[in-house]
Structures are given as C-alpha cells and as structure tokens.
Design a protein around this motif. Structure first.
Motif, short mmCIF file in Angstrom:
data_model
loop_
_atom_site.label_atom_id
_atom_site.label_comp_id
_atom_site.label_asym_id
_atom_site.label_seq_id
_atom_site.Cartn_x
_atom_site.Cartn_y
_atom_site.Cartn_z
N SER A 161 25.87 31.66 37.41
CA SER A 161 25.80 32.91 38.40
C SER A 161 26.57 33.99 37.75
O SER A 161 26.16 35.28 37.77
N ALA A 162 27.72 33.89 37.06
CA ALA A 162 28.15 35.04 36.17
C ALA A 162 27.25 35.43 35.18
O ALA A 162 27.30 36.70 34.92
N SER A 163 26.43 34.81 34.55
CA SER A 163 25.49 35.24 33.55
C SER A 163 24.59 36.13 34.00
O SER A 163 24.24 36.97 33.51
N GLY A 164 24.07 35.70 35.32
CA GLY A 164 23.17 36.36 36.20
C GLY A 164 23.73 37.51 36.37
O GLY A 164 23.12 38.84 36.56
N MET A 165 24.90 37.77 36.92
CA MET A 165 25.62 38.88 37.39
C MET A 165 25.89 39.92 36.36
O MET A 165 25.91 41.19 36.39
N ALA A 166 26.07 39.28 35.31
CA ALA A 166 26.34 40.21 33.84
C ALA A 166 25.02 40.99 33.88
O ALA A 166 25.07 42.06 33.37
N LEU A 167 24.03 40.31 33.54
CA LEU A 167 22.69 40.90 33.10
C LEU A 167 21.95 41.50 34.24
O LEU A 167 21.15 42.40 34.18
N GLY A 168 22.04 41.10 35.59
CA GLY A 168 21.07 41.38 36.66
C GLY A 168 21.42 42.84 36.73
O GLY A 168 20.29 43.75 37.02
N PRO A 169 22.38 43.49 37.12
CA PRO A 169 22.48 45.03 37.47
C PRO A 169 22.03 45.80 36.37
O PRO A 169 21.47 46.91 36.76
N ALA A 170 22.16 45.45 35.27
CA ALA A 170 22.00 46.17 34.13
C ALA A 170 20.19 46.10 33.86
O ALA A 170 19.70 47.24 33.63
N ILE A 171 19.67 45.02 34.06
CA ILE A 171 18.07 44.85 34.08
C ILE A 171 17.49 45.68 35.39
O ILE A 171 16.57 46.62 35.05
N LEU A 172 18.17 45.64 36.50
CA LEU A 172 17.53 46.20 37.67
C LEU A 172 17.81 47.93 37.60
O LEU A 172 16.99 48.61 37.59
N GLY A 173 19.01 48.31 37.01
CA GLY A 173 19.40 49.74 36.96
C GLY A 173 18.50 50.29 35.58
O GLY A 173 17.94 51.38 35.92
N THR A 174 18.09 49.44 34.59
CA THR A 174 17.26 49.88 33.57
C THR A 174 15.81 50.28 34.08
O THR A 174 15.19 51.22 33.84
N THR A 175 15.31 49.35 35.02
CA THR A 175 14.08 49.44 35.64
C THR A 175 14.12 50.64 36.45
O THR A 175 13.15 51.45 36.81
N ILE A 176 15.12 51.00 37.28
CA ILE A 176 15.39 52.30 37.96
C ILE A 176 15.33 53.55 37.11
O ILE A 176 14.66 54.33 37.37
N ASP A 177 16.04 53.40 35.83
CA ASP A 177 15.86 54.75 35.18
C ASP A 177 14.52 54.75 34.60
O ASP A 177 13.99 55.78 34.20
N LEU A 178 13.69 53.75 34.24
CA LEU A 178 12.53 53.86 33.95
C LEU A 178 11.45 54.42 35.04
O LEU A 178 10.35 54.89 34.88
N THR A 179 11.55 54.10 36.23
CA THR A 179 10.76 54.35 37.43
C THR A 179 11.60 55.52 38.15
O THR A 179 11.58 56.66 37.99
N SER A 180 12.33 54.98 39.33
CA SER A 180 13.08 55.84 40.12
C SER A 180 13.92 55.22 40.98
O SER A 180 13.74 53.73 41.18
N TRP A 181 14.93 55.62 41.75
CA TRP A 181 15.77 54.71 42.80
C TRP A 181 14.87 54.45 43.90
O TRP A 181 14.82 53.28 44.59
N ARG A 182 13.75 54.93 44.14
CA ARG A 182 12.96 54.94 45.10
C ARG A 182 12.15 53.23 45.06
O ARG A 182 11.94 52.58 45.93
#
Length: 427
Positions: free
Chosen positions: A376-397
């Motif tokens: 779970s900690a590994s997922g928590m370490a990478l999950g926010p960064a991965i999802l945040g990066t996709t937001i940067d590439l698309t948008s918050w929407r």
C-alpha cells in the motif's frame, strides 16, 4: 493454493468461530479506537497538506510526488518494526510501547506544518511526520490479531474500518469548520485527538495485555524466523505466489485511492470553484456511505469470499469515478465519492485479513502486516504522482477519468489472481 485454505503455504487455516469463541467486541472497540486515533491524523494530512504545498508548487505532478514519497518511508521501516513487534507481542506490554512512543514523537512535526514559513522547513516537517508515523502505523493495525481469534478477524476488520471511516468524517468537519478560520488550530486538533484516543485504548486494553489472544509457543515442526528478511523471502519465494499477486493488487488500488484523497481538495478548488475548506469537505458524504455499508460488507464477505468481494469493490470504485467525470458538478462529485467509497470499503475490509490468512505461522502477523504496508505504501508513493502527471498532461477536469483508467488495471490484476487461485474466495 487458496486464500481461504492457506494450508498449502504451511499455515493453519483460520478456524470458524464457535459459540464459545464469539468475537471479543470490547477488545475490537478499543483496537478500533486506536486505529481511529492514527487515521484521524493521516486523513487530515492527506486532505490539507497538498493545498499547503500549492503555495510553492503549481504542478500537480510535483505535489502528488511529494505526497507519495512520504508514504515510501513505510517500505523502509515497516518490516523491521513489524518483526520487532512480533518479538515483543508476548511481553507484558505487548506492541503498545511502539504505538504510544511513535504517536507522541509524530505529533511534534505535524503540529509545526502550518507554522513553516518556507519550503525547506515545510518539507522537514512533512518528511519528519511521515517517517515517524509510518513506522508505527502497521503495528497499530496488527493489534486486532492480538485480541481477536482468526475466525472472527474479517468481522473485526469491519468494525475497525467503520471506525476509520469516522476519521474521514472528523477530518472533513475540521476542514469545513476550522481550516478557513485558523489553520494553526486545525493542525493541532487531529494529533490531540490521536494522543487522547490512544491513551484511552491503552488504559482499557493495553494494561490488560495478559488477556490477549496470542499464539502458543512454537510447536514441533513449525517454522521459525530469525529476521524480517527471512519472513519476506518465504512469502515472496516465487513469481506465482498468491501473496505476491495480492500485494500487486493492493499496490494498484491503494495508489489510486491515495491519489484521489491527496488531489480531491485541489480538484474541488480548480474544477468546482469551491473554497479550500469546502473542497476539503467533499470526502464527507463518501465517509458516511463507507460507515453505513462497511459492516454489512464485512459479514457478506464471509459468504462471497474475500477475493470476490474485493473484485466487486474495484468494479464499483470504477463506476463511481465515471459518474463523477460525466457529471462534473458538486452533486455529481458527491455521488461519485459515495459510490467509490462503498467500492473501497469492500477492498479495505478484506485485503489485510487475506494476507494474514497466508501467513505460515500466527507469530509473524506483524511482519505480514508490513507486507500490506509495503504494497500500500508503494502505491501511495507512486499513485499521487502518476495521477498528478496525467492531470498536468490533460487538465484537472479529467482527473476522475484518468483515475478510472488506472483502477481498471487493478481490476485486471484481481481477475488474473482469481483465475490462478481457485477457491470459494473466487466464487
């Protein structure tokens, strides 16, 4: 090899509870209070620290990375701390000294977060809290195995997760009622609550540790382990190990759940036009839904099987995210959080117990809890960064749609695990 019959791994299958082995509800109550105490701090941390970081970073990817890296401390510390807690579990005070000392020390950097006047000081406080709090987090979760017999642990987890859902309610209320008025006071309330609740739990349960349900001394032929590394090597001895596959599923789902918890407040301010306090309260309806459904799910999981219940939960989680994406409004987001939270509840009740059932001996449950923490900690370490990066590439929407895509990967992992693990857990 099965989840519900782990004798193939050398473990004794958890016995079905009999009339003389009813669940110790008093013990479950106090363990739930202990877990509630630490999760109250973590939920507020995940809701408000990202917005604190936005004072210094505009990139959602960087914020997500920082929020994820703090969870990586659990990967480094949990196996050793969990193994040490197993060694002292039979002592007079049991695992409690680790929990109480960790809570007191972790309070200091947490309270100092809103007082940080520059980025280096803020990062020191954030990293300091995460390092200390992660060290004892898994030990607190293992307490239920000390006071509840194996056949009742799934039900006990339902009560404990209900307590955890209340922490989301508490965190949301602090965000709604206190944050916009006094940020310093808001950051002082959760640790004060944590110390109070842990103190009460220890007073009513920890001081009677001699009454705990602990494994007997090692029997002839039972495997003994001399280090956390030996336990981990035994658990992950082959790529087809169900323990490893379950950890992969936990990694994926925990990553997306953590990402959503970390980025929902900025999503509310950027997409829905809410204030910081109002956005921090978006999780409240989902927390209430979690609370209402978690106990029925815990009892239903005994009939469905743990793996089938988790698969259904992931599917419901994905459906909730899609509702939020196609209905981008406050009501739509609330409905999305409710559905997704119910799906997460099914996963949360069953994952840790499934790992405990795969343990080769009841004397290493603290270390097996660390396996859950590692995943779970590994997922928590990478999950926010991965999802945040996709937001940067698309948008918050597109945040909820992006999360749904990643959650679909989780569903695929559990589907494969079900096919490779024939048992009543798969239906």
């Amino acid at each position: 090899m099965t989840f519900d019959s782990p004798t193939a791994t050398g473990a004794a299958a958890p016995a079905e509870p009999t009339a003389g082995e009813r669940m110790n509800r008093s013990a479950v109550l106090w363990v739930a209070m202990a877990v509630f105490a630490q999760e109250a701090v973590w939920n507020f941390y995940d809701a408000q620290v990202p917005e604190q970081l936005r004072h210094y970073f505009s990139s959602a990817g960087i914020i997500g990375l920082i929020m994820g890296l703090d969870h990586s401390w659990g990967i480094l510390t949990q196996p050793s701390v969990g193994f040490y807690s197993d060694r002292i579990a039979r002592h007079r005070a049991g695992r409690w000294p680790i929990v109480l000392a960790g809570a007191v020390i972790a309070t200091v950097p947490f309270v100092l977060i809103p007082w940080a006047t520059n980025l280096p000081v803020l990062l020191v406080c954030v990293v300091g809290f995460a390092a200390i709090a992660n060290a004892f987090k898994g030990v607190t979760e293992t307490l239920v195995s000390d006071y509840v017999r194996p056949g009742n642990r799934s039900k006990a987890q339902g009560f404990i997760k209900a307590g955890v859902s209340l922490t989301i309610v508490v965190s949301s209320l602090i965000s709604l009622l206190v944050v916009d008025r006094s940020l310093h006071l808001a950051f002082a309330v959760p640790p004060l609550l944590m110390l109070t609740m842990l103190g009460l739990s220890w007073a009513f349960l920890g001081r009677r540790h001699s009454e705990a349900v602990l494994p007997e001394e090692q029997a002839d032929g039972e495997r003994g382990f001399t280090s956390p590394r030996a336990v981990l090597k035994d658990a992950l001895r082959s790529p087809s190990s169900p323990t490893l596959l379950l950890m992969i599923g936990i990694f994926c789902f925990a990553g997306m759940w953590s990402a959503l918890r970390s980025l929902t407040t900025p999503y509310g301010t950027q997409v829905l036009g809410l204030t910081r306090g109002e956005a921090g309260g978006l999780a409240l309806p989902g927390a209430v839904a979690f609370l209402v459904c978690v106990l029925p799910i815990a009892y239903l999981s005994n009939r469905l099987g743990q793996l089938r219940a988790m698969r259904h939960g992931v599917a419901l989680f994905i459906a909730g995210l899609l509702v939020g994406f196609f209905w981008p409004s406050v009501p739509g987001t609330v409905v999305s959080m409710i559905i997704s939270s119910v799906g997460y509840a099914s996963f949360a009740v069953n994952a840790l117990v499934a790992l405990w059932n795969l343990a080769p001996t009841q004397k290493v449950l603290g270390t097996y809890t660390s396996l859950y923490t590692i995943a779970s900690a590994s997922g928590m370490a990478l999950g926010p960064a991965i999802l945040g990066t996709t937001i940067d590439l698309t948008s918050w929407r597109y945040m909820l749609l992006n999360a749904a895509v990643f959650a679909a990967v989780t569903f695929a992992v559990f589907t494969r695990l079900a096919r490779r693990t024939p048992s009543r857990a798969t239906g």
